[in-house]
Write a protein that holds these residues in place. Structure first.
Motif, PDB file in Angstrom:
ATOM      1  N   HIS A  22       8.277  -3.108  13.064  1.00  0.00           N
ATOM      2  CA  HIS A  22       9.230  -1.505  12.746  1.00  0.00           C
ATOM      3  C   HIS A  22       9.661  -0.777  14.639  1.00  0.00           C
ATOM      4  O   HIS A  22       8.767  -1.857  15.312  1.00  0.00           O
ATOM      5  CB  HIS A  22       8.761  -0.108  12.565  1.00  0.00           C
ATOM      6  N   ARG A  23      11.327  -1.120  14.541  1.00  0.00           N
ATOM      7  CA  ARG A  23      11.692  -0.522  15.538  1.00  0.00           C
ATOM      8  C   ARG A  23      11.876   1.119  15.756  1.00  0.00           C
ATOM      9  O   ARG A  23      11.182   1.873  14.489  1.00  0.00           O
ATOM     10  CB  ARG A  23      13.259  -0.975  15.504  1.00  0.00           C
ATOM     11  N   GLN A  24      10.962   1.598  17.440  1.00  0.00           N
ATOM     12  CA  GLN A  24      10.968   2.934  17.827  1.00  0.00           C
ATOM     13  C   GLN A  24      11.390   3.019  18.461  1.00  0.00           C
ATOM     14  O   GLN A  24      11.580   1.877  19.585  1.00  0.00           O
ATOM     15  CB  GLN A  24       9.151   3.545  17.271  1.00  0.00           C
ATOM     16  N   ALA A  25      11.545   3.579  19.179  1.00  0.00           N
ATOM     17  CA  ALA A  25      11.302   4.441  20.412  1.00  0.00           C
ATOM     18  C   ALA A  25      11.843   3.306  21.601  1.00  0.00           C
ATOM     19  O   ALA A  25      12.688   2.817  22.283  1.00  0.00           O
ATOM     20  CB  ALA A  25      11.818   6.066  21.050  1.00  0.00           C
ATOM     21  N   GLY A  26      10.748   2.982  21.872  1.00  0.00           N
ATOM     22  CA  GLY A  26      10.669   2.152  23.013  1.00  0.00           C
ATOM     23  C   GLY A  26      10.098   0.994  22.803  1.00  0.00           C
ATOM     24  O   GLY A  26       9.472   0.212  23.535  1.00  0.00           O
ATOM     25  N   GLY A  27      10.206   0.175  21.586  1.00  0.00           N
ATOM     26  CA  GLY A  27      11.379  -1.052  21.336  1.00  0.00           C
ATOM     27  C   GLY A  27      10.137  -1.453  19.738  1.00  0.00           C
ATOM     28  O   GLY A  27       9.840  -0.390  18.663  1.00  0.00           O
ATOM     29  N   LEU A  28       9.666  -2.627  19.573  1.00  0.00           N
ATOM     30  CA  LEU A  28       8.693  -2.863  18.412  1.00  0.00           C
ATOM     31  C   LEU A  28       7.438  -2.793  18.476  1.00  0.00           C
ATOM     32  O   LEU A  28       7.201  -2.765  19.186  1.00  0.00           O
ATOM     33  CB  LEU A  28       9.192  -4.371  18.190  1.00  0.00           C
ATOM     34  N   ALA A  29       7.337  -2.043  16.664  1.00  0.00           N
ATOM     35  CA  ALA A  29       5.638  -1.681  16.918  1.00  0.00           C
ATOM     36  C   ALA A  29       5.592  -2.765  15.490  1.00  0.00           C
ATOM     37  O   ALA A  29       6.643  -2.884  14.752  1.00  0.00           O
ATOM     38  CB  ALA A  29       5.589  -0.637  16.200  1.00  0.00           C
ATOM     39  N   THR A  30       4.981  -3.561  15.569  1.00  0.00           N
ATOM     40  CA  THR A  30       3.898  -4.122  14.544  1.00  0.00           C
ATOM     41  C   THR A  30       2.615  -3.839  13.837  1.00  0.00           C
ATOM     42  O   THR A  30       2.097  -3.784  14.404  1.00  0.00           O
ATOM     43  CB  THR A  30       4.086  -5.610  15.075  1.00  0.00           C
ATOM     44  N   MET A  31       2.524  -3.490  12.226  1.00  0.00           N
ATOM     45  CA  MET A  31       1.517  -3.000  11.889  1.00  0.00           C
ATOM     46  C   MET A  31       0.831  -3.785  10.701  1.00  0.00           C
ATOM     47  O   MET A  31       2.393  -4.815  10.594  1.00  0.00           O
ATOM     48  CB  MET A  31       1.977  -1.525  10.899  1.00  0.00           C
ATOM     49  N   VAL A  32       0.310  -4.558  11.522  1.00  0.00           N
ATOM     50  CA  VAL A  32      -0.836  -5.503  10.738  1.00  0.00           C
ATOM     51  C   VAL A  32      -2.207  -4.685   9.654  1.00  0.00           C
ATOM     52  O   VAL A  32      -3.535  -4.248  10.470  1.00  0.00           O
ATOM     53  CB  VAL A  32      -2.045  -6.133  11.385  1.00  0.00           C
ATOM     54  N   THR A  33      -2.641  -4.397   8.392  1.00  0.00           N
ATOM     55  CA  THR A  33      -3.216  -3.809   7.379  1.00  0.00           C
ATOM     56  C   THR A  33      -3.857  -4.584   7.230  1.00  0.00           C
ATOM     57  O   THR A  33      -3.130  -5.741   6.426  1.00  0.00           O
ATOM     58  CB  THR A  33      -2.634  -3.004   6.665  1.00  0.00           C
ATOM     59  N   ALA A  34      -4.936  -4.913   6.904  1.00  0.00           N
ATOM     60  CA  ALA A  34      -6.030  -5.845   5.788  1.00  0.00           C
ATOM     61  C   ALA A  34      -6.773  -4.826   5.129  1.00  0.00           C
ATOM     62  O   ALA A  34      -7.008  -3.767   5.907  1.00  0.00           O
ATOM     63  CB  ALA A  34      -6.475  -6.564   6.868  1.00  0.00           C
ATOM     64  N   THR A  35      -6.759  -5.742   3.420  1.00  0.00           N
ATOM     65  CA  THR A  35      -8.136  -4.778   2.967  1.00  0.00           C
ATOM     66  C   THR A  35      -8.733  -6.155   1.970  1.00  0.00           C
ATOM     67  O   THR A  35      -8.676  -6.828   2.639  1.00  0.00           O
ATOM     68  CB  THR A  35      -6.490  -4.636   1.577  1.00  0.00           C
ATOM     69  N   ASN A  36     -10.292  -5.837   1.999  1.00  0.00           N
ATOM     70  CA  ASN A  36     -10.898  -6.886   0.982  1.00  0.00           C
ATOM     71  C   ASN A  36     -11.074  -7.457  -0.208  1.00  0.00           C
ATOM     72  O   ASN A  36      -9.495  -6.343  -0.660  1.00  0.00           O
ATOM     73  CB  ASN A  36     -12.101  -6.076   1.080  1.00  0.00           C
ATOM     74  N   THR A  37     -10.622  -8.473   0.000  1.00  0.00           N
ATOM     75  CA  THR A  37     -10.430  -9.585  -1.549  1.00  0.00           C
ATOM     76  C   THR A  37     -11.746 -10.096  -1.925  1.00  0.00           C
ATOM     77  O   THR A  37     -12.893  -9.682  -0.803  1.00  0.00           O
ATOM     78  CB  THR A  37      -9.492 -10.188  -1.819  1.00  0.00           C
ATOM     79  N   SER A  38     -11.638 -10.746  -2.763  1.00  0.00           N
ATOM     80  CA  SER A  38     -13.789 -11.625  -2.861  1.00  0.00           C
ATOM     81  C   SER A  38     -13.474 -12.939  -1.855  1.00  0.00           C
ATOM     82  O   SER A  38     -12.640 -13.345  -1.206  1.00  0.00           O
ATOM     83  CB  SER A  38     -12.795 -11.634  -4.812  1.00  0.00           C
ATOM     84  N   ARG A  39     -14.268 -13.336  -1.576  1.00  0.00           N
ATOM     85  CA  ARG A  39     -14.819 -13.950  -1.454  1.00  0.00           C
ATOM     86  C   ARG A  39     -13.899 -15.462  -1.157  1.00  0.00           C
ATOM     87  O   ARG A  39     -13.548 -15.727  -2.747  1.00  0.00           O
ATOM     88  CB  ARG A  39     -16.156 -14.686  -0.519  1.00  0.00           C
ATOM     89  N   PRO A  40     -13.257 -16.174  -0.269  1.00  0.00           N
ATOM     90  CA  PRO A  40     -13.169 -17.654  -0.956  1.00  0.00           C
ATOM     91  C   PRO A  40     -13.893 -17.892  -1.929  1.00  0.00           C
ATOM     92  O   PRO A  40     -15.382 -18.441  -1.706  1.00  0.00           O
ATOM     93  CB  PRO A  40     -12.263 -18.256   0.434  1.00  0.00           C
ATOM     94  N   ARG A  41     -13.100 -18.478  -2.938  1.00  0.00           N
ATOM     95  CA  ARG A  41     -13.840 -19.756  -3.710  1.00  0.00           C
ATOM     96  C   ARG A  41     -13.807 -21.227  -3.736  1.00  0.00           C
ATOM     97  O   ARG A  41     -15.047 -22.122  -3.737  1.00  0.00           O
ATOM     98  CB  ARG A  41     -13.754 -19.410  -5.420  1.00  0.00           C
ATOM     99  N   ASP A  42     -12.836 -21.708  -2.946  1.00  0.00           N
ATOM    100  CA  ASP A  42     -12.103 -22.796  -2.444  1.00  0.00           C
ATOM    101  C   ASP A  42     -11.712 -22.942  -1.831  1.00  0.00           C
ATOM    102  O   ASP A  42     -10.938 -21.800  -0.834  1.00  0.00           O
ATOM    103  CB  ASP A  42     -12.114 -23.473  -4.063  1.00  0.00           C
ATOM    104  N   LEU A  43     -11.207 -23.852  -1.605  1.00  0.00           N
ATOM    105  CA  LEU A  43     -10.033 -25.081  -0.649  1.00  0.00           C
ATOM    106  C   LEU A  43      -8.331 -23.600  -0.356  1.00  0.00           C
ATOM    107  O   LEU A  43      -8.355 -23.550  -0.195  1.00  0.00           O
ATOM    108  CB  LEU A  43     -10.040 -25.800   0.553  1.00  0.00           C
ATOM    109  N   ASP A  44      -8.154 -24.098  -1.531  1.00  0.00           N
ATOM    110  CA  ASP A  44      -7.249 -23.578  -2.007  1.00  0.00           C
ATOM    111  C   ASP A  44      -7.477 -21.733  -2.181  1.00  0.00           C
ATOM    112  O   ASP A  44      -5.956 -20.684  -1.488  1.00  0.00           O
ATOM    113  CB  ASP A  44      -7.411 -23.049  -3.359  1.00  0.00           C
ATOM    114  N   HIS A  45      -8.255 -21.117  -2.052  1.00  0.00           N
ATOM    115  CA  HIS A  45      -8.571 -19.389  -1.809  1.00  0.00           C
ATOM    116  C   HIS A  45      -8.269 -19.067   0.049  1.00  0.00           C
ATOM    117  O   HIS A  45      -8.499 -18.131  -0.110  1.00  0.00           O
ATOM    118  CB  HIS A  45      -9.255 -18.730  -2.981  1.00  0.00           C
ATOM    119  N   TRP A  46      -9.374 -20.101   0.143  1.00  0.00           N
ATOM    120  CA  TRP A  46      -9.806 -20.209   1.455  1.00  0.00           C
ATOM    121  C   TRP A  46      -8.792 -20.227   2.150  1.00  0.00           C
ATOM    122  O   TRP A  46      -8.487 -19.531   3.515  1.00  0.00           O
ATOM    123  CB  TRP A  46     -10.272 -20.914   2.519  1.00  0.00           C
TER     124      TRP A  46
END
Length: 251
Positions: free
Chosen positions: A144-168
């Motif tokens: 996002h662009r704001q008055a002081g410059g750019l701000a980056t927002m990282v939002t993480a949510t839980n999902t199921s544990r990786p079952r194999d390499l393709d999910h990992w």
């Protein structure tokens, strides 16, 4: 700096070679050695995701370590998340840390938010989306662009544990199966840059290479070579001088 980008054929580079060449280059840049594996993975993931990748590494390698970790400041936000002022640090240097922090908050609160300011090349923080999947989480990265410059927002949510390499890590899984396409001239340039991390050819380096050490008196210490073509004479100073002279003449 000139960008190495031409309509040449692409090499299909194996994951092992990508890691080897990238890590060697990083070793020559004065970065903290304990952080290099995490930075290496961010660079490879960046390439796999169609971001700056290896081309960006080639172009900014001389300034990648210009701003170190000491410039960062961190504080807890009102919503239980974190605010990080990077002080100009490059996104690759902190991507893994950001992923770890966001996932940790998500584990405790259901979702985790990390806001970042003063990050060099913040769009490269998109690699956090790939890194988070390795922890069984989903991450969204928004700038996002704001008055002081750019701000980056990282939002993480839980999902199921990786079952194999393709999910990992689906990007890594695809690279293992099909390799990573890299422009021919770009890869050759990176390969030659990576050679700067190697010890120069010398009598000492040759005598200590492999499973044996050759002492000055010709005594071999260690497992005897199983190669019938092994010639201890090649490890003597006179022979190395001949080889080096031949290399100079060949240039």
């Amino acid at each position: 700096m000139t960008t190495v980008s031409h309509p040449h054929r692409a090499f299909q580079v194996a994951l092992r070679e990508c890691r080897l060449v990238t890590e060697r280059i990083l070793l020559t840049l004065g970065l903290p050695q304990g952080c290099i594996p995490a930075i290496r993975e961010s660079i490879i993931l960046s390439h796999a995701m169609g971001l700056g990748g290896f081309q960006h590494l080639h172009d900014i390698r001389q300034t990648l370590a210009q701003v170190g970790y000491g410039a960062m400041q961190m504080k807890e936000a009102a919503n239980g998340g974190l605010d990080i002022d990077g002080g100009g640090i490059h996104a690759w240097l902190i991507a893994q840390t950001v992923a770890d922090l966001a996932v940790d908050i998500a584990r405790r609160q259901g979702s985790g938010t990390v806001r970042l300011f003063n990050i060099s090349v913040p769009e490269e923080l998109a690699v956090v989306e790939g890194l988070a999947s390795r922890h069984g989480a989903r991450a969204a990265v928004e700038i996002h662009r704001q008055a002081g410059g750019l701000a980056t927002m990282v939002t993480a949510t839980n999902t199921s544990r990786p079952r194999d390499l393709d999910h990992w890590d689906p990007y890594l899984a695809d690279g293992i199966r099909h390799h990573f396409p890299v422009d021919e001239q770009l890869w050759q340039a990176l390969y030659h840059l990576s050679n700067a991390a190697l010890a120069p050819d010398s009598v000492v380096s040759r005598r200590h290479a492999g499973p044996v050490i050759l002492l000055d008196d010709g005594t071999i210490v260690g497992r005897l070579p199983a190669d019938d073509d092994f010639d201890p004479q090649m490890l003597k100073k006179a022979e190395i001088n001949k080889i080096n002279e031949g290399a100079v003449d060949g240039n």
